[in-house]
Design a protein around this motif. Structure first.
Motif, PDB file in Angstrom:
ATOM      1  N   ASP A  26       0.839  -1.209   0.000  1.00  0.00           N
ATOM      2  CA  ASP A  26       0.000   0.000   0.000  1.00  0.00           C
ATOM      3  C   ASP A  26       0.869   1.252   0.000  1.00  0.00           C
ATOM      4  O   ASP A  26       0.614   2.205  -0.738  1.00  0.00           O
ATOM      5  CB  ASP A  26      -0.933   0.017   1.222  1.00  0.00           C
ATOM      6  N   ARG A  46       2.451   1.726  -3.401  1.00  0.00           N
ATOM      7  CA  ARG A  46       1.484   2.270  -4.373  1.00  0.00           C
ATOM      8  C   ARG A  46       1.403   3.787  -4.239  1.00  0.00           C
ATOM      9  O   ARG A  46       1.414   4.512  -5.233  1.00  0.00           O
ATOM     10  CB  ARG A  46       0.094   1.669  -4.132  1.00  0.00           C
ATOM     11  N   THR A  47       1.333   4.265  -2.998  1.00  0.00           N
ATOM     12  CA  THR A  47       1.252   5.710  -2.765  1.00  0.00           C
ATOM     13  C   THR A  47       2.519   6.394  -3.265  1.00  0.00           C
ATOM     14  O   THR A  47       2.462   7.401  -3.973  1.00  0.00           O
ATOM     15  CB  THR A  47       1.054   5.994  -1.258  1.00  0.00           C
ATOM     16  N   GLN A  48       3.686   5.825  -2.922  1.00  0.00           N
ATOM     17  CA  GLN A  48       4.959   6.426  -3.348  1.00  0.00           C
ATOM     18  C   GLN A  48       5.082   6.432  -4.873  1.00  0.00           C
ATOM     19  O   GLN A  48       5.512   7.415  -5.473  1.00  0.00           O
ATOM     20  CB  GLN A  48       6.136   5.642  -2.758  1.00  0.00           C
ATOM     21  N   SER A  97       2.673   6.344  -7.061  1.00  0.00           N
ATOM     22  CA  SER A  97       1.693   7.235  -7.706  1.00  0.00           C
ATOM     23  C   SER A  97       2.194   8.673  -7.746  1.00  0.00           C
ATOM     24  O   SER A  97       1.845   9.429  -8.638  1.00  0.00           O
ATOM     25  CB  SER A  97       0.342   7.158  -6.988  1.00  0.00           C
ATOM     26  N   THR A  98       3.044   9.048  -6.780  1.00  0.00           N
ATOM     27  CA  THR A  98       3.552  10.431  -6.789  1.00  0.00           C
ATOM     28  C   THR A  98       4.905  10.537  -7.494  1.00  0.00           C
ATOM     29  O   THR A  98       5.264  11.598  -7.977  1.00  0.00           O
ATOM     30  CB  THR A  98       3.710  10.979  -5.346  1.00  0.00           C
ATOM     31  N   ASN A 145      -4.043   8.103  -9.619  1.00  0.00           N
ATOM     32  CA  ASN A 145      -5.121   7.605  -8.741  1.00  0.00           C
ATOM     33  C   ASN A 145      -5.317   6.101  -8.896  1.00  0.00           C
ATOM     34  O   ASN A 145      -5.530   5.384  -7.916  1.00  0.00           O
ATOM     35  CB  ASN A 145      -6.442   8.324  -9.036  1.00  0.00           C
ATOM     36  N   ARG A 175      -2.586   4.360  -7.015  1.00  0.00           N
ATOM     37  CA  ARG A 175      -2.759   4.490  -5.559  1.00  0.00           C
ATOM     38  C   ARG A 175      -3.905   3.598  -5.064  1.00  0.00           C
ATOM     39  O   ARG A 175      -3.826   2.982  -4.016  1.00  0.00           O
ATOM     40  CB  ARG A 175      -3.030   5.958  -5.211  1.00  0.00           C
ATOM     41  N   GLU A 176      -4.977   3.517  -5.874  1.00  0.00           N
ATOM     42  CA  GLU A 176      -6.170   2.777  -5.418  1.00  0.00           C
ATOM     43  C   GLU A 176      -6.148   1.309  -5.830  1.00  0.00           C
ATOM     44  O   GLU A 176      -7.181   0.628  -5.795  1.00  0.00           O
ATOM     45  CB  GLU A 176      -7.423   3.455  -5.980  1.00  0.00           C
TER      46      GLU A 176
END
Length: 370
Positions: free
Chosen positions: A253, A256-258, A260-261, A294, A297-298
């Motif tokens: 998780d 994914r966040t890292q 996505s940015t 997005n 991330r999702e």
């Protein structure tokens, strides 16, 4: 004797434009020309021949590594004519070698057929940019072209980390430092960590081959550097999944966040023989828009392909669309296009529909350019 022979082989390879030379016991040397294997009409090589050829070009440290580990890789220059990336290895107790020719001329992104959107991505101040594809699909050539473009147009500090160094870059508008794993630095991950203290703007990582290297590359991209990397994946969507899957479940998780940015784009490529001779690259291009960020991330990466399909205005395209265009523009045969397609059946259906449309005098497959 071996030095004479290796010089002749290298000379012929450069002259004929072969991409690789294969040397192994029990057959003459073999060239890979435009993707096809061609045996040379010379003597069959024996065990002593391959050992002599290997010793004539292999540095001592690599000969030791060959004895200890059974294989070694290095790069070397054939005068000013070309550079070669060499893999020497043992097979059935004998010595074999594959030499890959690295052209000395760096092609421009336009000559390679890369859209301007890709060039704009690499001029961003930070982010992770990935070039992917199977071995021998031209990834190094694409990266060298993009690094050279930055070098000629921006005053940056570029650090490359390679195993071995392939294309040599001169200092132009930028300063370029090239570090070879095993010679200048022990590992990719270590080199990335050290690079962060060397005031870089751009870091090229030859291969994201393990978790530690991927982690270091993402961190570097997050902290204000452009990081180039390569992976052996066939599609943009598959590349995103491969990176996430490299991490243990409890970290996915966060990654994914890292990602996505930090991820700015992916170019997946493959090479095909051209009908007129030579080879041409087909590119799948993913530009990470806020919508695609997005999806990453999702955990909805399965929807990336349809976003690429609708993202033509951002310079995006799917591999199968690129392949279809190569066939339509009569650059490649249908057979070659279908062998590289992700969904050969769908491409074949489009070809049938296009031919039918052409017979009826209507061309229903041209994109609308907005």
């Amino acid at each position: 004797m071996a030095t004479v022979l290796i010089d002749k082989l290298l000379e012929a390879c450069v002259k004929q434009g072969a991409s690789d030379i294969h040397i192994t016991v029990g057959q003459p040397p073999v060239f890979r020309l435009h993707g096809r294997m061609r045996k040379l009409e010379t003597n069959v090589l024996g065990p002593d021949d391959t050992v002599a050829l290997m010793k004539s070009i292999t540095p001592d440290r690599c000969q030791r590594e060959l004895q200890e580990r059974g294989s070694a890789d290095f790069g070397f220059a054939f005068g000013t004519k070309a550079r070669f990336r060499v893999s020497v290895f043992k097979q059935k107790g004998n010595i074999a070698m594959v030499l890959r020719q690295i052209p000395t001329d760096k092609l421009t992104p336009e000559q390679l057929g890369l859209p301007s959107e890709v060039v704009n991505l690499v001029l961003r101040p930070r982010g992770l940019f990935l070039v992917t594809g199977p071995t021998g699909s031209g990834k190094s050539t694409t990266l060298a072209s993009l690094v050279n473009y930055i070098n000629e147009n921006v005053d940056h500090h570029i650090i490359t980390i390679e195993d071995p160094i392939e294309f040599y870059h001169d200092h132009k508008m930028s300063t370029v430092n090239q570090r070879e794993v095993g010679v200048d630095v022990p590992s990719f991950a270590e080199a990335i960590r050290r690079a962060l203290r060397q005031d870089p703007d751009v870091i090229l990582v030859g291969e994201l081959r393990d978790l530690e290297t991927i982690e270091a590359a993402i961190s570097a991209a997050e902290t204000g550097h452009v990081v180039f990397g390569t992976l052996h994946t066939n599609s943009a969507q598959g590349t995103v999944n491969r990176i996430i899957d490299a991490f243990p479940g409890n970290l996915q998780d966060q990654i994914r966040t890292q990602l996505s940015t930090s991820l700015i784009g992916v170019v997946a490529q493959t090479l095909l023989p051209k009908i007129s001779g030579g080879r041409v690259a087909a590119y799948e291009i993913l530009v990470v828009t806020s919508g695609i960020a997005n999806l990453i991330r999702e955990n909805k990466t399965f929807r990336i392909n349809s976003s690429i399909q609708t993202g033509a205005k951002h310079g995006m395209q799917l591999m199968d669309d690129a392949l279809f265009k190569l066939w339509r523009d009569q650059q490649c045969t249908l057979e070659d296009v279908l062998t590289k397609a992700h969904s050969p059946d769908d491409v074949a259906k489009r070809v049938v529909a296009y031919r039918r449309g052409a017979e009826d005098g209507q061309d229903d497959d041209l994109e609308v350019v907005d």
